[in-house]
Design an enzyme around this catalytic site. Structure first.
Site, short mmCIF file in Angstrom:
data_model
loop_
_atom_site.label_atom_id
_atom_site.label_comp_id
_atom_site.label_asym_id
_atom_site.label_seq_id
_atom_site.Cartn_x
_atom_site.Cartn_y
_atom_site.Cartn_z
N VAL A 13 -9.28 9.31 -58.00
CA VAL A 13 -10.24 10.20 -59.25
C VAL A 13 -11.33 10.58 -58.96
O VAL A 13 -11.77 11.69 -59.04
CB VAL A 13 -10.26 9.10 -60.49
CG1 VAL A 13 -11.05 9.59 -61.58
CG2 VAL A 13 -8.90 8.70 -61.07
N LEU A 163 -6.47 13.99 -65.41
CA LEU A 163 -5.73 14.55 -64.08
C LEU A 163 -4.67 13.88 -63.68
O LEU A 163 -4.51 12.51 -63.89
CB LEU A 163 -6.66 14.79 -63.05
CG LEU A 163 -7.25 13.73 -62.15
CD1 LEU A 163 -5.91 13.40 -61.07
CD2 LEU A 163 -8.39 14.25 -61.44
N VAL A 270 14.28 7.13 -62.10
CA VAL A 270 14.41 5.93 -61.69
C VAL A 270 13.48 5.07 -62.48
O VAL A 270 13.27 3.77 -62.28
CB VAL A 270 14.76 5.75 -60.08
CG1 VAL A 270 13.34 6.44 -59.61
CG2 VAL A 270 14.71 4.26 -59.91
N CYS A 276 -1.62 4.64 -63.35
CA CYS A 276 -2.33 4.55 -64.76
C CYS A 276 -1.09 3.78 -65.72
O CYS A 276 -1.62 2.99 -66.54
CB CYS A 276 -2.54 5.73 -65.20
SG CYS A 276 -4.02 6.39 -64.47
C1 UDX Z 1 -0.94 10.04 -65.52
C2 UDX Z 1 -1.31 10.98 -66.62
O1 UDX Z 1 -0.56 11.90 -66.63
C3 UDX Z 1 -2.70 11.32 -66.29
O2 UDX Z 1 -3.17 12.22 -67.57
C4 UDX Z 1 -3.84 10.25 -66.32
O3 UDX Z 1 -5.12 10.59 -66.23
C5 UDX Z 1 -3.29 9.26 -65.04
O4 UDX Z 1 -2.01 8.93 -65.35
P1 UDX Z 1 -0.12 10.25 -63.04
O5 UDX Z 1 0.18 8.83 -63.07
O6 UDX Z 1 -0.97 10.99 -61.86
O7 UDX Z 1 -0.81 10.76 -64.31
O8 UDX Z 1 1.10 11.12 -62.96
P2 UDX Z 1 2.37 11.56 -64.11
O9 UDX Z 1 2.78 12.83 -63.72
O10 UDX Z 1 1.80 11.37 -65.42
O11 UDX Z 1 3.60 10.45 -63.54
C6 UDX Z 1 3.66 9.12 -64.08
C7 UDX Z 1 4.82 8.88 -63.41
O12 UDX Z 1 6.07 9.35 -64.73
C8 UDX Z 1 5.56 9.22 -62.16
O13 UDX Z 1 6.17 8.26 -61.58
C9 UDX Z 1 6.50 10.35 -62.65
O14 UDX Z 1 7.53 10.47 -61.75
C10 UDX Z 1 7.15 9.86 -63.96
N1 UDX Z 1 7.85 10.83 -64.85
C11 UDX Z 1 7.11 11.82 -65.42
C12 UDX Z 1 9.17 10.87 -65.14
O15 UDX Z 1 9.67 9.97 -64.65
N2 UDX Z 1 9.55 11.72 -65.85
C13 UDX Z 1 8.69 12.74 -66.54
O16 UDX Z 1 9.26 13.55 -67.23
C14 UDX Z 1 7.35 12.81 -66.04
P1 ADP Z 2 -8.69 5.43 -58.72
O1 ADP Z 2 -7.19 6.02 -58.50
O2 ADP Z 2 -9.02 5.05 -59.79
O3 ADP Z 2 -9.49 6.61 -58.17
P2 ADP Z 2 -8.89 4.15 -55.83
O4 ADP Z 2 -8.44 2.68 -55.57
O5 ADP Z 2 -8.27 5.25 -55.40
O6 ADP Z 2 -8.63 4.36 -57.45
O7 ADP Z 2 -10.42 4.41 -55.51
C1 ADP Z 2 -11.36 3.49 -56.16
C2 ADP Z 2 -12.36 3.23 -54.89
O8 ADP Z 2 -13.51 2.65 -55.46
C3 ADP Z 2 -12.01 2.47 -53.78
O9 ADP Z 2 -11.94 3.53 -52.64
C4 ADP Z 2 -12.91 1.40 -53.51
O10 ADP Z 2 -13.33 1.16 -52.41
C5 ADP Z 2 -14.09 1.98 -54.40
N1 ADP Z 2 -15.05 0.77 -55.01
C6 ADP Z 2 -14.66 -0.17 -55.51
N2 ADP Z 2 -15.86 -0.94 -56.10
C7 ADP Z 2 -16.95 -0.41 -55.47
C8 ADP Z 2 -18.42 -0.59 -55.33
N3 ADP Z 2 -18.92 -1.64 -56.08
N4 ADP Z 2 -18.93 0.41 -54.70
C9 ADP Z 2 -18.61 1.44 -54.04
N5 ADP Z 2 -17.33 1.75 -54.19
C10 ADP Z 2 -16.48 0.96 -54.73
#
Ligand code: UDX
Ligand code: ADP
Length: 461
Positions: A13, A163, A270, A276
């Protein structure tokens, strides 16, 4: 006007979001910090293709802004000190211990960030929650900041990220909406306006929604719950289709043309994965339960139960079709990521399908275009189903799909990577044991073509 932004957390993110803010706002200095030195070193890698997160288009954005007004660093204190606005983008995994285990979000990383900001800040700051947080987290952050700070003023905003991985750059460049929640006080409104101004550099004003903090926090959980519910709903129907001879793709097309339902997020699979959906729904369930709203909790929990069922039944179907035993059989997995165009594997269905098949003593052979052996082993070890040695004995990882499929009894498609459709399937067939089974967990292959080659082809629904 905001001129200096710090983002704590350089993950899926924080990284992409800050790269786009920096690209679109050259007048703002953006520093992304993380405790993880390896991750920061990768973001700073001279070869921009080595950044730690794979997202189509992201490396170009980083190449443009890095060193100009986008910086990656491990010096968290210095970046907090210099910033007017601090984004918190750290991970909030589901708790694995204590009260709320397996359901509530673990907020320890958030709390650590809040304490660090309070300790370091010497002037007023706006703190923005970017990570998905349970409703009312902002008040906890505010409490810590106000009671442990140096007497400076903090405004807390909620600005949830919508996103989707794999399309992060597109989603950030043209978001359906940007949501900003803040206090309904004059100071809160001022902070909201400052963040609106940042996004207004590239997002039309009518797409920037402002609300109170709680509405913003709850909207994020609700959006993910609704999306996941659509996938579980169509997956529930897929099983019925298999029994009745209806085709789930045809059903999805037919209902998707109803404008009240719409065509998106109706692809049977599947099972959904990602960092999320499951986490946010469990969060919603936990919050509902904690207010004694058991019917509300049960309603949303069913979305998760259905998803677990879909993953398990896919593995079961493989075992059943291969004459009720996969012991010692070679099963090739195409795909390990939770969806295409990302190297993220969190909660990927592939992990659970592999785990079930390993319990049946199958030998798993994986190819994923963007995921390597270390990640795959660590995903399985994280489940703690068996020893690490057994996992590495049972799972083999390849960097060539044809090698992974050679001499296999069956192929399981777990991720919808485009390249899988373009493979030479005749060549794959020729090198497999017969009968050659394909279980398409993403319905991406052409059933007629596969059958014509001679495969025993099974799709979802
Ligand atoms: C999701 C939300 O879409 C996004 O807005 C939020 O901020 C974070 O969570 P993300 O997890 O990146 O995003 O992927 P997404 O495209 O939503 O897919 C999630 C899962 O659902 C994936 O495993 C995808 O393969 C599955 N999926 C999605 C299906 O199986 N069928 C679909 O029609 C759509
Ligand atoms: P997301 O998908 O929410 O972005 P990630 O696990 O990819 O989650 O990223 C979260 C990041 O935050 C990791 O790289 C982790 O090392 C970092 N992090 C967690 N706690 C702290 C902290 N106290 N200070 C700085 N970075 C941190």
């Amino acid at each position: 006007m905001i001129t200096n932004i710090c983002c704590i957390g350089a993950g899926y993110v924080g990284g992409p979001t800050m790269a786009i803010i920096a690209q679109k706002c050259p007048h703002i200095k953006v520093t992304v910090v993380d405790l993880n030195e390896k991750r920061i070193a990768a973001w700073n890698d001279e070869n921009v293709l080595n950044i730690p997160i794979y997202e189509p288009g992201l490396s170009d954005v980083v190449a443009e802004a890095r060193g100009r007004n986008l910086f990656f660093s491990t010096d968290v204190d210095a970046a907090i000190d210099a910033a007017d606005m601090i984004f918190i983008s750290v991970n909030t995994p589901t708790k694995t211990y204590g009260v709320g285990k397996g359901m509530a979000a673990d907020l320890k990383y958030i709390e650590l960030c809040a304490r660090q900001i309070a300790r370091v800040a010497k002037n007023d700051k706006i703190v923005v929650e970017k990570s998905t947080l349970p409703v009312r987290t902002a008040s906890a952050i505010k409490n810590i900041l106000d009671h442990t700070g140096n007497g400076v003023n903090f405004q807390i905003l909620s600005n949830p990220e919508f996103l989707a991985e794999g399309t992060a750059v597109e989603d950030l460049l043209a978001p359906d909406r940007v949501l900003i929640g803040g206090d309904t006080t004059p100071e809160g409104q001022k902070a909201i306006d400052l963040l609106v101004e940042v996004y207004a550099n590239w997002v039309p004003k009518q797409n920037i929604l402002t609300t109170n903090v709680w509405s913003s926090e709850l909207s994020k959980l609700t959006a993910n719950a609704f999306l996941a519910q659509r996938v579980s709903s169509i997956n529930a129907l897929s099983e019925l289709c298999e029994k009745t001879g209806a085709d789930v793709n045809e059903v999805a097309r037919a209902i998707g043309m109803d404008s009240r339902i719409g065509p998106k997020f109706l692809k049977s699979s599947v099972g959904f994965g990602g960092s999320c959906f499951q986490k946010d729904i469990l969060n919603l369930v936990y919050i509902a339960k904690s207010y004694g709203l058991n019917e509300v909790a049960d309603y949303w929990e069913q979305v998760i139960i259905m998803n677990d069922h879909q993953k398990r039944r896919f593995a079961k179907n493989i075992v059943k079709t291969l004459y009720n035993t996969v012991s010692g059989k070679k099963i090739a997995f195409l795909g390990w990521a939770f969806k295409k165009d990302t190297n993220d594997t969190r909660e990927s269905a592939a992990i659970y399908v592999a785990d079930d098949l390993l319990n049946e003593q199958a030998s798993i052979h994986v190819y994923d275009p963007k995921v390597g052996a270390v990640q795959i082993q660590s995903d399985l070890n994280y489940l703690e189903t068996r020893s690490e040695a057994s996992n590495s004995e049972g799972v083999h990882v390849y960097d060539n799909p044809y090698e992974a499929c050679k001499d296999a009894h069956a192929i399981a498609v777990l991720t919808e990577w485009d390249e899988f459709k373009a493979y030479d399937w005749q060549k794959i067939y020729d090198a497999m044991l017969k009968p050659a089974f394909v279980f398409d967990g993403r319905n991406i292959l052409d059933a007629e073509k596969m059958n014509a080659i001679g495969f025993q082809y099974y799709k979802i629904g």
